[in-house]
Design an enzyme around this catalytic site. Structure first.
Site, PDB file in Angstrom:
ATOM      1  N   CYS A   1      -5.610  -9.510 -30.743  1.00 23.04           N
ATOM      2  CA  CYS A   1      -4.408 -10.311 -30.480  1.00 23.04           C
ATOM      3  C   CYS A   1      -3.138  -9.520 -30.790  1.00 23.04           C
ATOM      4  O   CYS A   1      -2.144 -10.079 -31.258  1.00 23.04           O
ATOM      5  CB  CYS A   1      -4.430 -11.612 -31.291  1.00 23.04           C
ATOM      6  SG  CYS A   1      -5.635 -12.803 -30.700  1.00 23.04           S
ATOM      7  N   ASN A   2      -3.193  -8.223 -30.553  1.00 21.00           N
ATOM      8  CA  ASN A   2      -2.048  -7.358 -30.802  1.00 21.00           C
ATOM      9  C   ASN A   2      -1.924  -6.397 -29.621  1.00 21.00           C
ATOM     10  O   ASN A   2      -2.259  -5.217 -29.723  1.00 21.00           O
ATOM     11  CB  ASN A   2      -2.244  -6.591 -32.116  1.00 21.00           C
ATOM     12  CG  ASN A   2      -0.946  -6.010 -32.641  1.00 21.00           C
ATOM     13  OD1 ASN A   2      -0.205  -5.375 -31.903  1.00 21.00           O
ATOM     14  ND2 ASN A   2      -0.683  -6.227 -33.909  1.00 21.00           N
TER      15      ASN A   2
END
Length: 890
Positions: free
Chosen positions: A405-406
């Site tokens: 999620c980056n």
């Protein structure tokens, strides 16, 4: 800096960590949990304290005047203040708004600024964010009407802060928001907290700062005591700190609270008066506090009350968040240096770390307790993150892999350009898939993150795990992919079909074809294979044994005499008296021919099968759904793949009129018997004899087969694998098994769920020499190291199927093409007789059958497509147990 090992771990907490873990985290006994950045673990006494609080008090809705309501209101107010003090935030300077989670807090700020009008009457805002931002911060750019910018380095941010602010009047009137994480949730690097004060001093009052502290506060104190250097908004999730409750907070500086006056939406509890009729559009917002204006509807007051227990227990167990910070920093330093020291026999590194310049493990100002890495083999090739995660899972090690999620940080650290990511997406890469390496670059990383209750034992286990499976000591025999070599077909061959098995319901038990029975085969594989599946009633996704191992105990039986698929369930392999369900084999594409409420009534729905969306015929009967839901303890039902229609296929959907369409699925046999359903003489509808599709893969797209129509496994290879499993059972200093009773147990061929198991008749020795490629690597494939083993011509030939390019079966020489090897996952660890999960055979496969970065066992195959053959060789083609198998070699 000082040696971080100077302070003993046991002195950091009020009691010894081992005692604390045994009492408060008993589930960690056989588990190594290294995903605290996702969520830390809650203590047993936290839940006990919370339950005692709930059972000792009556907590009512806080929007009332009753005693229970007032109790709730008072507790919420007290806890709000207590949380502010946990972060050293002065309640005269800050307010705290309870939200669902960090993302909800971010969205609340973004939605408010979208409605905000600056002093120059300009609506909307400009948005800047750091490349290391979580996906939820990146998403704010979509509502920034005045533009946005991704700052790709700390230097860019500093230059933007320092640049001359003497711009146009429009620029000065533009509302700006700059957001960044206090700690990267990917690799744990800590960004400069002083940016907030620098931006406030240099960019003026129309520029606001949003600090994502969700990853940071997991193990580190957030000090908001100085309002001059603190952010305008800070967002976090409490489960990151305490494990429970699932709740978030938005901390707001009160001197920027005026922006929320422009927020258009209001919900229950945030307005003092609302006129809802007569065409008027007026309401009076609450003004007492910022949280009164923003906490729409009834608060999740039970979750907020749980925070009281969480704060109490955390302080009792760990003393302070500062203790947690020192503890996790030391452990991370140890883990990093031990992994860094791992080398292959040739001196090449095993681990490739994704660290940021200037960040030092053990230095809490620059680095948090997170390590991002990928593994390399001895030749410097990437080892797929998915394979590592699968193997770690069966060894009881919990880690996370992917882009975490980056998106910006992952792309930057992995060296992926925008073009790379777009090309990978078009090639099929999706979040959570197993496309680990594309165009020579890894698409994600492994993440190890430590928390308050992590221990040195966790480090020992993970380092030993990497040593056991991924460090090449120059002694371990490894599977080698044979080079491509073409040879003539053998004059006499000893391979034959030992077992034919179809899996009528995908991921459930198989149905073995009886010896002597001629079974049809077509472009979609063996007849009736993966005709049905079980789908979740909520998501529509097909269930798998990987998540629901009890599916192995759902046993379908093809009852052609009565025209039904008889399904039984068993609590164990010895149980035969479980409930049963009869599903008619006949298919009626016209719903009007099916009586309402009958067992053949269905709805056409889109379902997700192995990542693909397929239109399925989902059974509507409550009895059908109850049969599977009760057994698997999940809301699910049966679905059938749609019929494959083609003008060349003369199907007769009404050729089973003797079946009672409204008959309920019971064990009572039908009074009418349709002999046309006997195998070897299927009607076209029942045998699924399909016309030839234009390309080999087209039929596959119409079916539930995810990789290929047919999976072939060699009995000799299974035998060799069991020899290796037995060898692995010897005590080893690096073995980190978390189980004792089932580890290293020999496995049955059933765990590989093959359609065709090929065996060798050793009384019929080969007349044809082995392919050179196989001869070259035969000693490597023999891990036993026993030079006294008989000549390979007089013994089994494990893994020779790796060299096959095609094969024929039976006296009719039915031709099959080999499509490739089967990449294995932890599903092979489910015992098909008991549904128990264990480490083998995946544990041994990972050591002996890693080829090209993937764990391979078995071969994907399909009926050869012959140009000009209208039915693709499927009409009338049959195979039997005992048929000879004649391979062709690469």
């Amino acid at each position: 800096m000082a040696d971080p090992t100077a302070r003993p771990l046991a002195n950091m907490y009020p009691e010894a960590l081992d005692q604390l873990r045994d009492r408060e985290y008993p589930l960690l006994k056989d588990t190594t949990y290294l995903d605290h950045a996702g969520s830390t673990l809650y203590a047993k006494s936290l839940i006990e304290s919370y339950c005692h609080d709930l059972t000792s008090n009556i907590f009512g809705n806080p929007h009332s005047a009753s005693a229970s309501s007032q109790l709730t209101t008072g507790r919420v107010d007290d806890i709000r203040l207590r949380v502010l003090r946990f972060f050293n935030a002065d309640p005269d300077v800050y307010d705290l708004v309870f939200v669902a989670n960090t993302t909800a807090g971010i969205k609340l700020v973004a939605d408010t600024l979208r409605d905000y009008k600056s002093e120059g009457n300009q609506k909307g805002f400009w948005y800047g964010y750091h490349v290391d931002s979580h996906t939820s911060l990146v998403g704010v750019r979509e509502v920034a009407d005045q533009g946005h910018r991704c700052f790709e380095s700390d230097r860019e941010v500093q230059q933007w802060i320092d640049e001359d602010q003497c711009g146009s009047e429009d620029d000065n009137n533009t509302t700006r928001l700059f957001a960044y994480p206090a700690q990267s949730n990917m690799n744990g690097r800590r960004l400069p907290l002083q940016w907030c004060s620098q931006i406030r001093n240099s960019r003026g009052r129309n520029t606001f700062t949003l600090l994502d502290v969700a990853s940071f506060v997991t193990t580190t104190p957030l000090d908001l005591s100085d309002p001059l250097v603190s952010p305008d908004f800070a967002v976090l999730s409490f489960y990151k700190i305490f494990g429970f409750p699932d709740l978030g907070a938005l901390i707001v500086r009160k001197d920027v609270g005026h922006i929320f006056q422009h927020r258009r939406y209001f919900g229950g509890g945030t307005a003092d008066m609302v006129i809802a009729h007569g065409g008027a559009q007026w309401h009076a917002k609450k003004q007492a506090s910022i949280h009164d204006r923003l906490e729409d509807g009834t608060l999740p007051f039970h979750n907020i009350i749980a925070l009281d227990s969480a704060l109490n227990v955390h302080k009792r167990l760990y003393g302070s968040i500062e203790n947690v910070s020192a503890h996790t920093s030391l452990l991370t330093w140890q883990l990093f240096h031990r992994l860094s020291s791992l080398k292959h026999a040739n001196g090449s590194p095993v681990c490739h770390f994704y660290t940021s310049p200037g960040c030092l493990y053990g230095d809490t100002t620059t680095q948090g307790p997170i390590i991002a890495l990928n593994l390399l083999d001895s030749s410097g090739k990437w080892i797929g993150k998915s394979e590592v995660e699968k193997l770690a899972s069966i060894k009881g090690v919990h880690i996370r892999s992917g882009t975490l999620c980056n998106p910006g940080g992952a792309a930057s650290l992995l060296g992926l350009s925008n073009e790379d990511m777009e090309v990978n997406y078009r090639a099929g890469q999706r979040c959570g898939d197993e496309n680990d390496v594309m165009r020579g670059k890894p698409t994600g990383a492994l993440r190890l993150s430590l928390g308050a209750m992590s221990s040195s034992h966790d480090i020992d286990v993970f380092v030993s795990f990497v040593q056991e499976f991924y460090v090449d000591l120059g002694l371990r025999s490894t599977a080698v992919s044979p080079t491509s070599t073409q040879i003539d077909s053998p004059v006499d061959n000893r391979f034959y079909v030992e077992t034919l098995c179809v899996y009528p319901i995908k991921s459930c038990s198989g149905f073995k074809v009886p010896p002597g029975v001629a079974w049809q085969v077509n472009q979609k594989g063996l007849a009736w294979d993966r005709e049905w599946c079980i789908v979740h009633q909520g998501t529509g996704a097909a269930l798998s044994q990987k998540r629901y191992p009890r599916m192995a105990l759902i046993k379908p039986h093809m009852d052609f005499a009565n025209g039904v698929l008889r399904i039984t369930t068993a609590a164990s392999s010895s149980s035969t008296d479980g409930p049963s369900l009869d599903i008619p084999l006949s298919r009626h594409n016209d719903p009007q021919l099916v009586a309402a409420g009958s067992w053949q009534e269905f709805k056409r729905k889109s379902s997700r099968v192995c990542g693909d969306q397929l239109m399925m015929q989902v059974y509507s009967s409550r009895e059908v759904s109850a049969f599977f839901s009760d057994f698997l303890a999940v809301p699910c039902t049966l679905a059938r793949s749609p019929a494959y229609n083609n003008n060349n296929n003369n199907n007769n959907n009404n050729n089973n009129n003797s079946l009672r369409h409204g008959a309920k699925p019971t064990t009572t046999k039908s009074t009418s018997v349709n002999r046309d359903l006997m195998p070897g003489s299927f009607p076209a509808d029942f045998g699924q004899i399909l016309p030839s599709p234009p390309h080999k893969d087209s039929a596959q797209n119409q079916s539930l087969s995810n990789d290929s129509p047919i999976l072939l496994v060699s009995r000799s290879s299974v035998n060799r694998l069991n020899e290796q499993i037995k060898a692995n059972s010897k005590p080893s200093n690096t073995t980190i098994s978390t189980t004792t009773t089932t580890t290293n147990k020999a496995v049955a061929a059933d765990v590989f769920r093959a359609n065709i198991v090929v065996a060798e008749n050793l009384s019929s020795p080969l007349q044809q020499p082995l392919p050179p490629a196989y001869s070259e690597h035969s000693t490597l494939l023999n891990s036993s190291g026993d030079s006294s083993r008989p000549s390979i011509l007089n013994s089994e030939q494990p893994y020779i199927e790796d060299t096959w390019s095609s094969f024929t079966i039976g006296p009719a020489n039915i031709s099959f093409d080999i499509f490739g090897s089967c990449q294995r996952c932890q599903m092979v660890c489910v015992d098909q007789m008991t549904a128990e999960k264990r480490e083998e055979p995946f544990s041994t496969l990972a050591k002996t059958r890693r080829i090209g970065g993937r764990v391979l066992f078995g071969r994907h195959a399909g009926l050869s497509f012959l140009e000009g053959d209208d039915d693709g060789g499927g009409g009338g083609q049959v195979v039997r147990v005992g048929d000879a198998v004649v391979p062709s070699y690469e």
